[in-house]
Design a protein around this motif. Structure first.
Motif, mmCIF file in Angstrom:
data_model
loop_
_atom_site.group_PDB
_atom_site.id
_atom_site.type_symbol
_atom_site.label_atom_id
_atom_site.label_comp_id
_atom_site.label_asym_id
_atom_site.label_seq_id
_atom_site.Cartn_x
_atom_site.Cartn_y
_atom_site.Cartn_z
ATOM 1 N N LEU A 6 66.935 20.893 41.314
ATOM 2 C CA LEU A 6 66.202 19.928 40.494
ATOM 3 C C LEU A 6 66.438 20.146 39.008
ATOM 4 O O LEU A 6 66.101 19.298 38.195
ATOM 5 N N PRO A 13 67.146 15.286 43.889
ATOM 6 C CA PRO A 13 65.995 15.742 44.664
ATOM 7 C C PRO A 13 66.080 15.279 46.111
ATOM 8 O O PRO A 13 66.670 14.240 46.409
ATOM 9 N N HIS A 14 65.517 16.082 47.001
ATOM 10 C CA HIS A 14 65.417 15.686 48.403
ATOM 11 C C HIS A 14 64.301 14.661 48.526
ATOM 12 O O HIS A 14 63.444 14.551 47.637
ATOM 13 N N GLU A 15 64.293 13.928 49.625
ATOM 14 C CA GLU A 15 63.236 12.952 49.841
ATOM 15 C C GLU A 15 61.889 13.674 49.827
ATOM 16 O O GLU A 15 61.732 14.735 50.426
ATOM 17 N N GLU A 17 60.626 15.028 47.092
ATOM 18 C CA GLU A 17 60.595 15.808 45.857
ATOM 19 C C GLU A 17 60.665 14.838 44.688
ATOM 20 O O GLU A 17 61.397 13.849 44.746
ATOM 21 N N TYR A 18 59.918 15.127 43.635
ATOM 22 C CA TYR A 18 59.863 14.233 42.482
ATOM 23 C C TYR A 18 60.192 14.998 41.217
ATOM 24 O O TYR A 18 59.725 16.115 41.029
ATOM 25 N N TYR A 100 61.533 10.430 39.364
ATOM 26 C CA TYR A 100 62.808 10.195 40.037
ATOM 27 C C TYR A 100 62.796 10.939 41.353
ATOM 28 O O TYR A 100 62.435 12.108 41.415
ATOM 29 N N THR A 101 63.177 10.249 42.427
ATOM 30 C CA THR A 101 63.320 10.864 43.739
ATOM 31 C C THR A 101 64.512 10.214 44.420
ATOM 32 O O THR A 101 65.227 9.427 43.807
ATOM 33 N N ARG A 102 64.741 10.543 45.666
ATOM 34 C CA ARG A 102 65.803 9.898 46.445
ATOM 35 C C ARG A 102 65.210 9.500 47.784
ATOM 36 O O ARG A 102 64.440 10.232 48.375
ATOM 37 N N LYS A 103 65.584 8.300 48.244
ATOM 38 C CA LYS A 103 65.109 7.767 49.525
ATOM 39 C C LYS A 103 66.284 7.654 50.478
ATOM 40 O O LYS A 103 67.356 7.208 50.086
#
Length: 135
Positions: A6, A13-15, A17-18, A100-103
């Motif tokens: 991060l 980031p993993h789903e 994680e923000y 910011y995160t990732r989906k």
């Protein structure tokens, strides 16, 4: 869980994680896949692109990563940029914290942005304070 990923310049980031961010600017860059290096590389104006594959233009979003307190870059497609711009418009009107995160969508993870609403403290009645106590 190790959270060093991060703090990197290109944090992913993993789903779930923000990463709290502050938007700085967008850049449009030309990028291609280098089979030699086995990674994507940014293409400079006078660079030989004959050895590169999948040459494309992408949006680079420059942000301040509040976990590392450094500049980070996030690569976005045009659709991902539009999603960010919708969230950013709400942020400009109401304030809050950009995240910011990732989906995951299928086997691929894509950047995704959320807005944490500002915490508003509402009091039932005003507090009574003496000026001498406040000084």
């Amino acid at each position: 869980m190790d959270e060093d990923h991060l703090l990197k310049k290109f944090s992913k980031p993993h789903e779930g994680e923000y990463v709290p961010i502050t938007f700085v600017e967008f850049k449009r860059e030309l990028v291609g896949w280098s089979p030699e290096l086995k990674r994507s590389v940014y293409i400079e104006k006078d660079e030989d692109i004959s050895k590169l594959k999948r040459i494309r233009e992408i949006n680079i979003m420059i942000v301040i990563n509040h976990l590392s307190e450094k500049l980070s870059s996030i690569e976005l497609t045009d659709e991902e940029k539009e999603q960010f711009e919708m969230i950013y418009d709400v942020f400009l009107k109401n304030g809050g914290q950009l995240l910011y995160t990732r989906k995951k969508s299928g086997a691929k993870s894509s950047p995704f942005f959320e807005l944490r609403e500002p915490e508003k403290k509402v009091r039932d009645k005003p507090e009574k304070n003496l000026l001498s106590d406040m000084l």
